[in-house]
Motif scaffolding. Structure first.
Motif, PDB file in Angstrom:
ATOM      1  N   GLN A   1     -95.545 -69.553 -32.280  1.00 54.04           N
ATOM      2  CA  GLN A   1     -95.941 -68.204 -32.673  1.00 54.04           C
ATOM      3  C   GLN A   1     -96.636 -67.513 -31.506  1.00 54.04           C
ATOM      4  O   GLN A   1     -97.317 -68.162 -30.701  1.00 54.04           O
ATOM      5  N   VAL A   2     -96.450 -66.212 -31.438  1.00 47.89           N
ATOM      6  CA  VAL A   2     -97.061 -65.415 -30.378  1.00 47.89           C
ATOM      7  C   VAL A   2     -98.084 -64.487 -31.002  1.00 47.89           C
ATOM      8  O   VAL A   2     -97.810 -63.829 -32.009  1.00 47.89           O
TER       9      VAL A   2
ATOM     10  N   ILE B   1     -94.505 -67.324 -22.449  1.00 50.94           N
ATOM     11  CA  ILE B   1     -93.197 -66.679 -22.422  1.00 50.94           C
ATOM     12  C   ILE B   1     -93.319 -65.207 -22.083  1.00 50.94           C
ATOM     13  O   ILE B   1     -92.333 -64.512 -21.916  1.00 50.94           O
ATOM     14  N   PHE B   2     -94.547 -64.712 -22.002  1.00 55.65           N
ATOM     15  CA  PHE B   2     -94.770 -63.306 -21.697  1.00 55.65           C
ATOM     16  C   PHE B   2     -93.945 -62.869 -20.501  1.00 55.65           C
ATOM     17  O   PHE B   2     -93.295 -61.832 -20.537  1.00 55.65           O
TER      18      PHE B   2
ATOM     19  N   ILE C   1     -90.784 -52.266 -21.030  1.00 51.41           N
ATOM     20  CA  ILE C   1     -90.666 -52.776 -19.671  1.00 51.41           C
ATOM     21  C   ILE C   1     -90.070 -54.173 -19.755  1.00 51.41           C
ATOM     22  O   ILE C   1     -90.564 -55.022 -20.509  1.00 51.41           O
ATOM     23  N   THR C   2     -89.006 -54.401 -19.002  1.00 46.32           N
ATOM     24  CA  THR C   2     -88.338 -55.694 -19.039  1.00 46.32           C
ATOM     25  C   THR C   2     -89.076 -56.707 -18.173  1.00 46.32           C
ATOM     26  O   THR C   2     -90.001 -56.365 -17.429  1.00 46.32           O
ATOM     27  N   SER C   3     -88.624 -57.953 -18.244  1.00 43.62           N
ATOM     28  CA  SER C   3     -89.234 -58.989 -17.414  1.00 43.62           C
ATOM     29  C   SER C   3     -89.053 -58.685 -15.934  1.00 43.62           C
ATOM     30  O   SER C   3     -89.874 -59.091 -15.102  1.00 43.62           O
ATOM     31  N   GLY C   4     -88.006 -57.942 -15.607  1.00 40.90           N
ATOM     32  CA  GLY C   4     -87.763 -57.575 -14.215  1.00 40.90           C
ATOM     33  C   GLY C   4     -88.444 -56.294 -13.780  1.00 40.90           C
ATOM     34  O   GLY C   4     -88.330 -55.887 -12.623  1.00 40.90           O
TER      35      GLY C   4
ATOM     36  N   LEU D   1     -93.515 -57.672 -28.341  1.00 39.45           N
ATOM     37  CA  LEU D   1     -92.942 -58.649 -27.403  1.00 39.45           C
ATOM     38  C   LEU D   1     -91.586 -59.068 -27.956  1.00 39.45           C
ATOM     39  O   LEU D   1     -91.485 -59.468 -29.125  1.00 39.45           O
ATOM     40  N   TYR D   2     -90.554 -58.942 -27.137  1.00 39.70           N
ATOM     41  CA  TYR D   2     -89.206 -59.313 -27.543  1.00 39.70           C
ATOM     42  C   TYR D   2     -88.715 -60.439 -26.662  1.00 39.70           C
ATOM     43  O   TYR D   2     -88.664 -60.309 -25.417  1.00 39.70           O
ATOM     44  N   TYR D   3     -88.353 -61.575 -27.298  1.00 38.31           N
ATOM     45  CA  TYR D   3     -87.884 -62.737 -26.549  1.00 38.31           C
ATOM     46  C   TYR D   3     -86.939 -63.548 -27.406  1.00 38.31           C
ATOM     47  O   TYR D   3     -87.263 -63.845 -28.558  1.00 38.31           O
TER      48      TYR D   3
END
Length: 115
Positions: free
Chosen positions: A1-2, A28-29, A51-54, A97-99
């Motif tokens: 869980q986040v 995982i952030f 904002i994406t991970s990149g 947060l989307y993962y």
């Protein structure tokens, strides 16, 4: 869980600025797309910025050139700098947060802009 913990909301006059922060509990952030959404009374929740991970950013037309989203992966934190605030920006702002096809939400922070 986040877990996502938001801060920085409050009451500000029109034309003022606020900075929202959201800190995630999991590593995982850095791999996740982060976003800010808002919900005004009687309205549906809407996207503000992502904002994406990149580091690629996306903004709602209503906040372009006034708001800026950024992230600090070392601190597991995403920010939303809000400038030139308008009364219509009044809403509860939620961090997302989307993962791996999963969405996680913060508890929300109230932003109120007085005219």
């Amino acid at each position: 869980q986040v877990q996502l913990v938001e801060s920085g909301g409050g009451l500000v006059q029109a034309g003022g600025s606020l900075r929202l922060s959201c800190t995630a509990s999991r590593i995982i952030f850095s791999l996740s797309t982060m976003g800010w959404y808002r919900q005004a009374p009687g309205k549906q929740r809407e996207l503000v910025a992502t904002i994406t991970s990149g580091g690629t950013t996306n903004y709602a037309d209503s906040v372009k050139d006034r708001f800026a989203i950024s992230r600090d992966n070392a601190k597991n934190t995403v920010y939303l700098q809000m400038n030139s605030l308008k009364p219509e920006d009044t809403a509860v702002y939620y961090c997302n947060l989307y993962y791996a096809s999963n969405n996680f939400w913060g508890q929300g922070t109230q932003v109120t802009v007085s005219s």
